[in-house]
Design an enzyme around this catalytic site. Structure first.
Site, mmCIF file in Angstrom:
data_model
loop_
_atom_site.group_PDB
_atom_site.id
_atom_site.type_symbol
_atom_site.label_atom_id
_atom_site.label_comp_id
_atom_site.label_asym_id
_atom_site.label_seq_id
_atom_site.Cartn_x
_atom_site.Cartn_y
_atom_site.Cartn_z
ATOM 1 N N LEU A 142 49.628 -56.963 48.698
ATOM 2 C CA LEU A 142 49.248 -57.633 47.452
ATOM 3 C C LEU A 142 48.912 -56.522 46.476
ATOM 4 C CD1 LEU A 142 46.866 -60.565 48.523
ATOM 5 C CD2 LEU A 142 49.072 -60.793 47.373
ATOM 6 N N ASP A 143 49.308 -56.672 45.213
ATOM 7 C CA ASP A 143 48.979 -55.609 44.264
ATOM 8 C C ASP A 143 47.462 -55.556 44.039
ATOM 9 O OD1 ASP A 143 48.131 -57.055 41.755
ATOM 10 O OD2 ASP A 143 50.136 -57.895 41.914
ATOM 11 N N MET A 144 47.026 -54.502 43.429
ATOM 12 C CA MET A 144 45.595 -54.217 43.308
ATOM 13 C C MET A 144 44.819 -55.362 42.659
ATOM 14 S SD MET A 144 43.842 -50.908 41.497
ATOM 15 C CE MET A 144 42.066 -50.696 41.420
ATOM 16 N N SER A 146 45.724 -58.605 42.489
ATOM 17 C CA SER A 146 45.925 -59.916 43.100
ATOM 18 C C SER A 146 44.913 -60.124 44.227
ATOM 19 C CB SER A 146 47.349 -60.042 43.645
ATOM 20 O OG SER A 146 48.284 -59.998 42.579
#
Length: 273
Positions: A142-144, A146
């Site tokens: 998951l991106d930072m 999210s």
């Protein structure tokens, strides 16, 4: 004429004890050799089962020259290790972990999904260190910014199956936006939206409110939802992953984690094509 007689030799040839013992020894050596071969393991598999990284990521670690076996740097993927070999990564000894872990973490925003970060940003895996002694690595990302579900494990086979592009496991997200979502957005996203040189397509999309949508992905390209919304001039206020396959986030609080049940592990593996 005298009768013909057949004379039988009553003396049987005794087996040679030395040859018999030699045969037993050879059989034992053969069995030991087969047992030793059965315990041999490819280096990347050994690293994955030691909780270093997934098998694919372990291959890159080997190619980068970060692994030694019995003091010798190994940069070939075909090398096998056997019981008693000393394997080190970045100078630290690693060994097989007997307990397989399958963990669900509700990742808060602001944490990156990697084992370490060169920019010294908070790492999601650190949230598990007080609870688990095994080395655990994330399955997928998951991106930072999210939030929500991220799976961690030290089982390389499990990670490889779930991460493979053919797995076709659904990931469900709840997204809140800063602008109203166009009514035709679900249909467009389900048919596919091209942004520059990439093509993005979701499996399902549903508008829950004017500024809230539910999106189900299978492929899950990097920052896919944010990229598609940005292309439509729609900002993303919040993005939460609430489901992976048959496993739901439910009431797990941000920063908390739990073990997957055996049924959930089997369910995820059964979903892999």
């Amino acid at each position: 004429m005298p009768a013909n007689f057949i004379i039988l030799d009553s003396k049987k040839k005794k087996p040679n004890k030395n040859n018999f013992q030699k045969k037993i020894n050879n059989n034992n050596k053969s069995a030991e050799s087969k047992e030793s071969e059965s315990k041999e393991m490819r280096l990347q598999v050994y690293l994955a089962h030691s909780g270093i990284a997934s098998r694919r990521a372990s291959e890159q670690i080997i190619l980068d020259g970060r692994v030694t076996v019995n003091g010798t740097v190994v940069q070939e993927l075909g090398v096998k290790v056997k019981p008693g070999d000393v394997v080190e990564v970045d100078g630290l000894k690693v060994q097989l972990e007997e307990t397989k872990r399958y963990v669900l973490l509700n990742k808060p925003a602001g944490f990156v999904c990697s084992l370490s970060d060169e920019k010294n940003r908070p790492v999601a895996a650190d949230l598990l260190k007080e609870k688990y002694t095994e080395r655990l690595y994330n399955v997928g990302r998951l991106d930072m910014y999210s939030k929500g579900m991220i799976l961690f494990t030290n089982d390389g086979d499990f990670a490889a199956k779930l991460s493979h592009p053919s797995s076709q496991i659904e990931k469900e997200y709840i997204v809140e936006t800063s602008q109203d979502v166009p009514v035709d957005f679900p249909e467009r996203f389900q048919k596919g939206i091209r942004v520059e040189d990439s093509f993005y397509k979701c499996k399902r999309c549903e508008i829950l409110k004017a500024r809230k949508v539910k999106i189900v992905l299978i492929e899950g390209k990097n920052r896919e939802i944010r990229t598609v919304l940005d292309s439509l001039k729609i900002g993303t206020k919040s993005l939460v992953r609430v489901r992976i396959g048959c496993v739901n986030l439910d009431e797990l609080k941000p920063g908390d984690s739990r073990d997957l049940t055996s049924e959930e592990v089997r369910g995820l593996l059964n979903l892999c094509n």
